[in-house]
Design a protein around this motif. Structure first.
Motif, PDB file in Angstrom:
ATOM      1  N   ALA A  51       0.746  -1.237   0.097  1.00 48.08           N
ATOM      2  CA  ALA A  51      -0.061   0.016   0.021  1.00 48.08           C
ATOM      3  C   ALA A  51       0.992   1.357  -0.018  1.00 48.08           C
ATOM      4  O   ALA A  51       1.580   1.245   0.805  1.00 48.08           O
ATOM      5  N   THR A  52       0.757   2.066  -0.910  1.00 47.31           N
ATOM      6  CA  THR A  52       1.626   3.225  -1.169  1.00 47.31           C
ATOM      7  C   THR A  52       0.859   4.609  -1.330  1.00 47.31           C
ATOM      8  O   THR A  52       1.203   5.384  -2.329  1.00 47.31           O
ATOM      9  N   GLY A  53      -0.263   4.649  -0.581  1.00 44.18           N
ATOM     10  CA  GLY A  53      -1.051   5.865  -0.558  1.00 44.18           C
ATOM     11  C   GLY A  53      -1.765   6.180  -1.978  1.00 44.18           C
ATOM     12  O   GLY A  53      -1.812   7.304  -2.225  1.00 44.18           O
ATOM     13  N   GLY A  54      -2.103   5.302  -2.692  1.00 44.61           N
ATOM     14  CA  GLY A  54      -2.939   5.494  -3.752  1.00 44.61           C
ATOM     15  C   GLY A  54      -2.377   5.161  -5.143  1.00 44.61           C
ATOM     16  O   GLY A  54      -2.980   4.894  -6.049  1.00 44.61           O
ATOM     17  N   TYR A  55      -0.996   5.249  -5.059  1.00 45.85           N
ATOM     18  CA  TYR A  55      -0.394   4.941  -6.470  1.00 45.85           C
ATOM     19  C   TYR A  55      -0.490   3.352  -6.908  1.00 45.85           C
ATOM     20  O   TYR A  55      -0.356   3.081  -7.899  1.00 45.85           O
ATOM     21  N   GLU A  56      -0.648   2.615  -5.917  1.00 44.43           N
ATOM     22  CA  GLU A  56      -1.057   1.230  -6.248  1.00 44.43           C
ATOM     23  C   GLU A  56      -2.290   0.644  -6.774  1.00 44.43           C
ATOM     24  O   GLU A  56      -2.539  -0.364  -7.391  1.00 44.43           O
ATOM     25  N   GLU A 115     -17.169  -1.500  -4.314  1.00 44.03           N
ATOM     26  CA  GLU A 115     -18.372  -1.099  -5.408  1.00 44.03           C
ATOM     27  C   GLU A 115     -18.135   0.372  -5.490  1.00 44.03           C
ATOM     28  O   GLU A 115     -17.613   0.899  -4.806  1.00 44.03           O
ATOM     29  N   PRO A 116     -18.773   0.751  -6.520  1.00 41.85           N
ATOM     30  CA  PRO A 116     -18.706   1.916  -7.104  1.00 41.85           C
ATOM     31  C   PRO A 116     -19.128   2.966  -5.806  1.00 41.85           C
ATOM     32  O   PRO A 116     -18.607   4.389  -5.920  1.00 41.85           O
ATOM     33  N   MET A 121     -17.912   7.016  -1.904  1.00 38.02           N
ATOM     34  CA  MET A 121     -18.047   7.498  -0.610  1.00 38.02           C
ATOM     35  C   MET A 121     -16.570   7.907   0.102  1.00 38.02           C
ATOM     36  O   MET A 121     -16.420   8.561   0.626  1.00 38.02           O
ATOM     37  N   ARG A 122     -15.745   6.997  -0.166  1.00 37.53           N
ATOM     38  CA  ARG A 122     -14.186   7.053  -0.011  1.00 37.53           C
ATOM     39  C   ARG A 122     -13.592   8.389  -0.472  1.00 37.53           C
ATOM     40  O   ARG A 122     -12.936   9.133   0.154  1.00 37.53           O
ATOM     41  N   GLU A 123     -14.051   8.816  -1.745  1.00 37.59           N
ATOM     42  CA  GLU A 123     -13.609  10.147  -2.114  1.00 37.59           C
ATOM     43  C   GLU A 123     -14.232  11.244  -1.397  1.00 37.59           C
ATOM     44  O   GLU A 123     -13.672  12.409  -1.211  1.00 37.59           O
ATOM     45  N   PHE A 124     -15.522  11.313  -0.921  1.00 38.41           N
ATOM     46  CA  PHE A 124     -16.101  12.216  -0.149  1.00 38.41           C
ATOM     47  C   PHE A 124     -15.375  12.480   1.331  1.00 38.41           C
ATOM     48  O   PHE A 124     -15.352  13.379   1.760  1.00 38.41           O
ATOM     49  N   VAL A 125     -15.183  11.118   1.630  1.00 40.82           N
ATOM     50  CA  VAL A 125     -14.685  11.277   3.104  1.00 40.82           C
ATOM     51  C   VAL A 125     -13.150  11.880   2.848  1.00 40.82           C
ATOM     52  O   VAL A 125     -12.657  12.575   3.861  1.00 40.82           O
TER      53      VAL A 125
END
Length: 141
Positions: A51-56, A115-116, A121-125
């Motif tokens: 896990a690298t902060g989203g780059y993966e 799931e979409p 929700m993750r983006e909103f958080v």
């Protein structure tokens, strides 16, 4: 049993096997295609990414859609295993090799994409957290 480890950075993927083979590709769609061709020649029971902060995320989704047994490992856990194997230096190639060893030694739960609605929700958080941090900085000024 062969394990594959992938050290992910913003620009590139360093891929290593327990046999000591190394591949370096760009962290782009073209690089993913090159990686997929290479993986056809190097079957693995488990492919471990750190896990690298989203780059993966993009390569995780790509490998999952390709039907590969891909896993996202906890970065601290992967580092502790590497240290336990005597890898005190931290380079991309050594990390890829350590992740490949982890793929052989530790059975990890397979990656399941969100799931979409969970992704939104993750983006909103994430956006809320950034806004709250900006507000805190503004108040402290």
């Amino acid at each position: 049993m062969n394990g594959i480890g992938i050290d992910v950075s913003k620009r590139q993927l360093d891929v290593g096997t327990t046999d000591g083979e190394i591949l370096q590709v760009r962290n782009t769609a073209a690089g993913f295609a090159e990686l997929e061709a290479w993986l056809k020649e190097h079957p693995a029971d488990q492919i471990v990414l750190e896990a690298t902060g989203g780059y993966e995320q993009r390569v995780l989704d790509f490998l999952h859609k390709a039907g590969r047994p891909v896993v996202r490992a906890n970065a601290l856990r992967a580092r502790r295993l590497a240290q336990g194997m005597g890898h005190v230096a931290k380079t991309d190639r050594l990390d890829a090799y350590a992740l490949a060893k982890m793929a052989v030694l530790v059975k990890l739960p397979a990656y399941q994409p969100l799931e979409p609605w969970q992704q939104r929700m993750r983006e909103f958080v994430r956006a809320r957290r950034q806004a709250m941090q900006a507000l805190t900085v503004a108040r402290q000024q």
